[in-house]
Motif scaffolding. Structure first.
Motif, PDB file in Angstrom:
ATOM      1  N   ASP A   1       4.123 -14.911   5.968  1.00  0.00           N
ATOM      2  CA  ASP A   1       5.459 -15.017   6.556  1.00  0.00           C
ATOM      3  C   ASP A   1       6.532 -14.319   5.731  1.00  0.00           C
ATOM      4  O   ASP A   1       7.548 -13.877   6.271  1.00  0.00           O
ATOM      5  N   ASP A   2       6.300 -14.220   4.429  1.00  0.00           N
ATOM      6  CA  ASP A   2       7.332 -13.674   3.545  1.00  0.00           C
ATOM      7  C   ASP A   2       6.934 -12.367   2.863  1.00  0.00           C
ATOM      8  O   ASP A   2       7.801 -11.639   2.376  1.00  0.00           O
ATOM      9  N   ALA A   3       5.627 -12.067   2.798  1.00  0.00           N
ATOM     10  CA  ALA A   3       5.180 -10.856   2.110  1.00  0.00           C
ATOM     11  C   ALA A   3       5.625  -9.617   2.885  1.00  0.00           C
ATOM     12  O   ALA A   3       5.645  -9.627   4.116  1.00  0.00           O
ATOM     13  N   PRO A   4       5.984  -8.535   2.182  1.00  0.00           N
ATOM     14  CA  PRO A   4       6.367  -7.296   2.878  1.00  0.00           C
ATOM     15  C   PRO A   4       5.174  -6.734   3.646  1.00  0.00           C
ATOM     16  O   PRO A   4       4.031  -6.800   3.188  1.00  0.00           O
ATOM     17  N   LEU A   5       5.440  -6.186   4.819  1.00  0.00           N
ATOM     18  CA  LEU A   5       4.369  -5.616   5.635  1.00  0.00           C
ATOM     19  C   LEU A   5       3.736  -4.415   4.949  1.00  0.00           C
ATOM     20  O   LEU A   5       2.520  -4.204   5.043  1.00  0.00           O
ATOM     21  N   PHE A   6       4.543  -3.652   4.236  1.00  0.00           N
ATOM     22  CA  PHE A   6       4.041  -2.470   3.524  1.00  0.00           C
ATOM     23  C   PHE A   6       4.967  -2.163   2.357  1.00  0.00           C
ATOM     24  O   PHE A   6       6.077  -2.717   2.254  1.00  0.00           O
ATOM     25  N   THR A   7       4.494  -1.290   1.484  1.00  0.00           N
ATOM     26  CA  THR A   7       5.287  -0.784   0.374  1.00  0.00           C
ATOM     27  C   THR A   7       5.172   0.739   0.387  1.00  0.00           C
ATOM     28  O   THR A   7       4.280   1.288   1.043  1.00  0.00           O
ATOM     29  N   PRO A   8       6.045   1.436  -0.334  1.00  0.00           N
ATOM     30  CA  PRO A   8       5.925   2.903  -0.360  1.00  0.00           C
ATOM     31  C   PRO A   8       4.557   3.393  -0.832  1.00  0.00           C
ATOM     32  O   PRO A   8       3.995   4.333  -0.273  1.00  0.00           O
ATOM     33  N   SER A   9       4.002   2.741  -1.854  1.00  0.00           N
ATOM     34  CA  SER A   9       2.696   3.188  -2.362  1.00  0.00           C
ATOM     35  C   SER A   9       1.582   2.911  -1.356  1.00  0.00           C
ATOM     36  O   SER A   9       0.641   3.705  -1.229  1.00  0.00           O
ATOM     37  N   SER A  10       1.678   1.797  -0.621  1.00  0.00           N
ATOM     38  CA  SER A  10       0.644   1.509   0.379  1.00  0.00           C
ATOM     39  C   SER A  10       0.705   2.513   1.522  1.00  0.00           C
ATOM     40  O   SER A  10      -0.332   2.944   2.038  1.00  0.00           O
ATOM     41  N   LEU A  11       1.917   2.917   1.929  1.00  0.00           N
ATOM     42  CA  LEU A  11       2.047   3.936   2.967  1.00  0.00           C
ATOM     43  C   LEU A  11       1.479   5.272   2.495  1.00  0.00           C
ATOM     44  O   LEU A  11       0.842   5.998   3.281  1.00  0.00           O
ATOM     45  N   PHE A  12       1.682   5.581   1.223  1.00  0.00           N
ATOM     46  CA  PHE A  12       1.152   6.834   0.672  1.00  0.00           C
ATOM     47  C   PHE A  12      -0.374   6.832   0.715  1.00  0.00           C
ATOM     48  O   PHE A  12      -1.000   7.823   1.131  1.00  0.00           O
TER      49      PHE A  12
END
Length: 335
Positions: free
Chosen positions: A212-223
């Motif tokens: 519920d609170d964790a970010p869906l993605f981060t810049p490094s995960s998108l990379f």
């Protein structure tokens, strides 16, 4: 006054050992248990490939046309030949038990889809099985970092696409075959896909528990996803092309089109790339690759590498060494 009740019987050694084993397993992160499975399975396959005579290895590892024509050993002293011959006869007898149709391979992909559906249902319904798995991973000191929810979703979609395509191939592309495989190979494949289904989710445990609170993605995960997706698509499409080419060949003829011009088993090359792309797409924060999937890649490379060597020998025997002399088995510049 003495009690008439008999004193409690001490636990048997077997019960104590089972309890100790269970207690030990509950202290190990699920990701590490999965990694241990992949490494042990790869080690077993490598041991069979390197420590057994060629003819015995063909019986243990090959299937279809590649395992035909097993011969008695011709090298060494008379006594050594007799010993090897007895060993090969024993292996032939053992592997003759429990042969199952090669078409049963489709069960791997059916199981993979079923596991994908199960874990998705667990996530959407906040099921207790996934909750326990994720909690155990975090509680037992698994990696402090986690894959993001988007990474878990992308890896899940990739697994579904791969399993779905393979089921389609078995239904509409691959021609029926009378070849068989030893049931041990079949069980090994089933267990592999069970552990891979766990690997899809377990490295994202922290994000799953805090969905519920964790970010869906981060810049490094998108990379990492942006790097993994074209690799997956290339391997996914070209593996289908390889399988379609093999299915269109006259029985036991030499494949020469597309990637087969450079590789003996390019469909195995694609399989390795597929799992590498999963390791990249699902890599937790601060890591280049997902360790659990990387261990799965190790198993895939070793297992398919043994089969690729058998395929190369079979092509060389049937079509001549020149037919495969200029080709890699499945990994360019390496193997």
């Amino acid at each position: 006054m003495e009690s008439s009740q008999s004193p409690p019987q001490p636990a048997t050694a077997a019960t104590a050992a089972a309890a100790l084993t269970l207690e030990t397993l509950t202290t190990i992160p699920p990701a590490q248990l999965s990694q241990a499975y992949f490494i042990l399975a790869a080690s077993a396959v490598f041991l069979i490939a390197s420590a057994t005579p060629t003819e015995a290895r063909k019986l243990l590892a090959d299937y279809g046309a590649r395992k035909d024509g097993t011969q008695a050993p011709k090298d060494g002293s008379e006594e050594n030949r007799r010993r090897q011959s007895r060993f090969i006869s024993l292996v032939a007898t053992v592997t003759s038990w429990g042969q199952v149709p090669h078409s049963w391979f489709v069960a791997f992909y059916g199981l993979s889809l079923a596991c994908s559906a199960f874990w998705l249902g667990q996530f959407l319904g906040r099921g207790s099985v996934l909750g326990y798995l994720a909690s155990q991973q975090v509680r037992t000191g698994g990696s402090g970092s986690s894959s993001t929810l988007l990474q878990v979703a992308v890896v899940w979609v990739m697994m579904v696409l791969q399993a779905g395509r393979r089921i389609y191939e078995h239904a509409a592309v691959i021609r029926p075959s009378k070849s068989t495989i030893w049931f041990v190979h079949w069980l090994l494949g089933l267990s592999f896909y069970l552990f891979v289904s766990v690997a899809t989710w377990v490295e994202g445990s922290r994000a799953i528990l805090d969905a519920d609170d964790a970010p869906l993605f981060t810049p490094s995960s998108l990379f990492k996803i942006s790097l993994a997706t074209p690799i997956f698509c290339y391997a996914w499409i070209n593996q289908y092309r390889c399988h379609a080419h093999l299915a269109g060949l006259k029985k036991y003829s030499l494949p020469q089109a597309g990637l087969f011009r450079r590789f003996v088993c390019p469909h195995y090359t694609c399989e390795c790339l597929l799992y590498f792309s999963l390791a990249l797409a699902g890599a937790p924060e601060g890591q280049l690759l997902n360790t659990t999937f990387l261990c799965a890649v190790l198993f895939v490379v070793v297992n398919l590498g043994v089969t690729a060597m058998g395929t190369r020998r079979w092509y060389a025997d049937k079509f001549g060494q020149a037919a495969v002399a200029h080709k890699w088995n499945m990994i360019p510049f390496v193997f």
